[in-house]
Design a protein around this motif. Structure first.
Motif, short mmCIF file in Angstrom:
data_model
loop_
_atom_site.label_atom_id
_atom_site.label_comp_id
_atom_site.label_asym_id
_atom_site.label_seq_id
_atom_site.Cartn_x
_atom_site.Cartn_y
_atom_site.Cartn_z
N ARG A 17 0.82 -1.21 0.00
CA ARG A 17 0.00 0.00 0.00
C ARG A 17 0.85 1.27 0.00
O ARG A 17 0.32 2.37 0.13
CB ARG A 17 -0.95 0.01 1.19
CG ARG A 17 -1.94 -1.15 1.19
CD ARG A 17 -2.92 -1.03 2.32
NE ARG A 17 -3.82 0.11 2.11
CZ ARG A 17 -4.91 0.07 1.38
NH1 ARG A 17 -5.25 -1.05 0.75
NH2 ARG A 17 -5.67 1.15 1.24
N GLY A 18 2.17 1.13 -0.14
CA GLY A 18 3.03 2.29 -0.28
C GLY A 18 3.30 3.05 1.01
O GLY A 18 3.56 4.25 0.96
N SER A 148 8.34 0.92 -3.10
CA SER A 148 6.99 0.60 -2.61
C SER A 148 6.03 1.75 -2.88
O SER A 148 4.90 1.54 -3.33
CB SER A 148 7.05 0.31 -1.11
OG SER A 148 5.75 0.19 -0.57
N ILE A 149 6.47 2.98 -2.63
CA ILE A 149 5.63 4.15 -2.87
C ILE A 149 5.30 4.29 -4.35
O ILE A 149 4.15 4.49 -4.75
CB ILE A 149 6.32 5.42 -2.34
CG1 ILE A 149 6.46 5.35 -0.81
CG2 ILE A 149 5.56 6.67 -2.75
CD1 ILE A 149 7.29 6.47 -0.23
N TRP A 152 2.88 1.42 -5.63
CA TRP A 152 1.48 1.62 -5.23
C TRP A 152 0.86 2.78 -6.02
O TRP A 152 -0.29 2.69 -6.49
CB TRP A 152 1.39 1.91 -3.74
CG TRP A 152 -0.02 2.16 -3.30
CD1 TRP A 152 -0.93 1.24 -2.88
CD2 TRP A 152 -0.68 3.43 -3.24
NE1 TRP A 152 -2.12 1.85 -2.58
CE2 TRP A 152 -2.00 3.19 -2.79
CE3 TRP A 152 -0.30 4.74 -3.53
CZ2 TRP A 152 -2.93 4.20 -2.62
CZ3 TRP A 152 -1.23 5.75 -3.37
CH2 TRP A 152 -2.52 5.49 -2.92
N ALA A 153 1.60 3.88 -6.13
CA ALA A 153 1.06 5.04 -6.84
C ALA A 153 0.78 4.72 -8.30
O ALA A 153 -0.24 5.13 -8.87
CB ALA A 153 2.04 6.22 -6.73
N ASN A 264 5.51 10.27 4.10
CA ASN A 264 5.14 9.06 3.36
C ASN A 264 3.73 9.17 2.80
O ASN A 264 3.49 8.88 1.62
CB ASN A 264 5.27 7.86 4.29
CG ASN A 264 5.22 6.53 3.56
OD1 ASN A 264 5.52 5.49 4.13
ND2 ASN A 264 4.85 6.54 2.31
N VAL A 268 2.83 9.34 -1.29
CA VAL A 268 2.07 8.39 -2.11
C VAL A 268 0.96 9.09 -2.88
O VAL A 268 0.66 8.76 -4.03
CB VAL A 268 1.50 7.25 -1.25
CG1 VAL A 268 2.61 6.40 -0.66
CG2 VAL A 268 0.59 7.76 -0.15
N SER A 272 1.04 9.54 -7.01
CA SER A 272 -0.08 9.00 -7.79
C SER A 272 -0.69 10.08 -8.69
O SER A 272 -1.02 9.80 -9.84
CB SER A 272 -1.14 8.42 -6.86
OG SER A 272 -1.65 9.41 -5.99
N SER A 372 -5.29 2.79 4.91
CA SER A 372 -3.89 2.64 5.32
C SER A 372 -3.64 3.28 6.67
O SER A 372 -2.91 2.72 7.51
CB SER A 372 -2.98 3.27 4.26
OG SER A 372 -3.14 2.65 3.01
#
Length: 391
Positions: A17-18, A148-149, A152-153, A264, A268, A272, A372
């Motif tokens: 989930r970033g 990870s970020i 997810w984005a 964080n 994200v 996105s 999240s």
């Protein structure tokens, strides 16, 4: 308290989930070399493929040099798939193989790439530190959870791509205006005399303005979301069908976000939205490139830009894209990129006030981040209870 497999699943859930900065430093430091290898291989493969295309499309290509670049690019491009297969082998042998493969990828990037690019000369030794710095930067970004970020984005922006198409249809008046601007002689003269380096500086400045606008807007949205959650959100309902569903039934305190967690969450959401802006800008860039090739003859391009041809009686100089020769005049490339980026800046500002875009893209993004944040509160409570249970 969940057992080890469930804890691992919770960690994977946050990474998916970033939100890597919700996890502790100890968790983010695990298998750091193996986790950063895909980023290193991606940078290396992109560099090798770009240099390969630049060599092949040049005036006098060296096919032996291009073949070496192609082999390195293929190896680095296939490395993430091999690492993924080793990651699926949840055994000590698979973990050791993954670590060894990651070190091999980094060795190819740090040692083989400079030698291939510069040959067995002192230039390779001079360029090797740059590849080392890139590798260390990839490891540091992996520790921060950049991959990870971004993953997810990108997934969220891709799923919500329909919102972009809807807004682009509503942006037709803007497109018509930019088409008129595109046929302005003064801008063609500016594009013709602007070096590629200066053009990227202008694009970087406009991108920074758009980024600051998005960060300011989304930071306020996150603050409002946190306040609304503190009063109106049912944590158990939000975390249903998640690894934290079992622990979400009890009352959980909502502690303030740390500085890293705030960065964080904002990151994200910004990434996105930035991905959608890039999609929009890239689409306009392709549109204006095609428009310039179809509607602007070479002699008119020379007249508007008041530039000289590469040779007397010949069309304007061919364009390049990251060193790759393209069958489009350089002035058309510059003009199309400049107008597309200006339109992207307008798009960034207009999305914040467009109610349809907010309904189709921004509201689902806010709802996803709310899940999240609910999971983050439950996870911190679990971590706190674990520390109290330890002797």
């Amino acid at each position: 308290m969940p057992d080890a497999p469930e804890i691992k699943q919770i960690h994977e859930w946050f990474l998916h989930r970033g939100l890597p900065l919700v996890l502790t430093r100890r968790v983010r430091s695990r298998n750091l070399i193996a986790r950063s290898a895909p980023m290193v291989s991606g940078v290396g493969a992109l560099t090798a493929v770009t240099m390969l295309l630049a060599e092949v499309t040049g005036d006098r290509p060296d096919y032996g040099y291009a073949l070496r670049l192609g082999v390195i690019g293929a190896v680095l491009l296939g490395a993430p798939f091999g690492l993924y297969v080793l990651h699926r082998l949840d055994t000590s042998r698979g973990e050791a193989g993954r670590r060894g493969a990651a070190l091999l990828v980094m060795a190819i990037f740090v040692v083989v790439m400079p030698v291939t690019v510069s040959g067995w000369t002192g230039a390779a030794a001079a360029e090797a530190p740059l590849f080392v710095v890139i590798t260390l930067l990839a490891v540091w970004l992996t520790y921060l959870g950049f991959g990870s970020i971004a993953a997810w984005a990108f997934r969220f922006a891709w799923v919500q791509l329909g919102a972009l198409g809807t807004l682009m249809s509503r942006a037709l008046p803007l497109l018509m205006l930019t088409v008129v601007v595109y046929f302005t002689g003064e801008l063609w003269q500016l594009a013709a005399r602007m070096t590629r380096q200066r053009l990227w500086q202008v694009i970087g400045f406009l991108a920074l303005v758009a980024l600051l606008f998005m960060v300011t807007t989304i930071r306020d949205e996150v603050r409002a979301l946190r306040e609304d959650r503190a009063e109106n959100t049912d944590t158990a309902r939000l975390l249903a069908a998640t690894p934290l569903a079992v622990a979400a039934g009890r009352a959980v305190p909502r502690t303030p976000l740390s500085r890293g967690e705030q960065i964080n969450v904002v990151a994200v959401m910004v990434v996105s939205q930035a991905i959608q802006v890039v999609f929009f800008t890239a689409g306009l860039f392709a549109f204006f490139l095609a428009l310039g090739v179809i509607a602007v003859p070479d002699d008119v391009a020379v007249l508007w830009s008041a530039e000289e041809s590469c040779a007397v009686g010949q069309p304007p100089c061919a364009g390049t894209w990251f060193g790759v020769h393209v069958p489009v005049p350089q002035t058309v490339v510059h003009m199309s990129l400049f107008v597309a980026v200006l339109s992207g800046l307008y798009f960034t500002v207009s999305t914040s006030v467009d109610p349809l875009y907010r309904e189709r893209f921004f509201d689902p993004l806010i709802a996803d981040v709310a899940v999240s944040l609910a999971g983050r509160d439950v996870y911190l409570e679990l971590e706190q209870s674990t520390r109290h249970e330890l002797p």
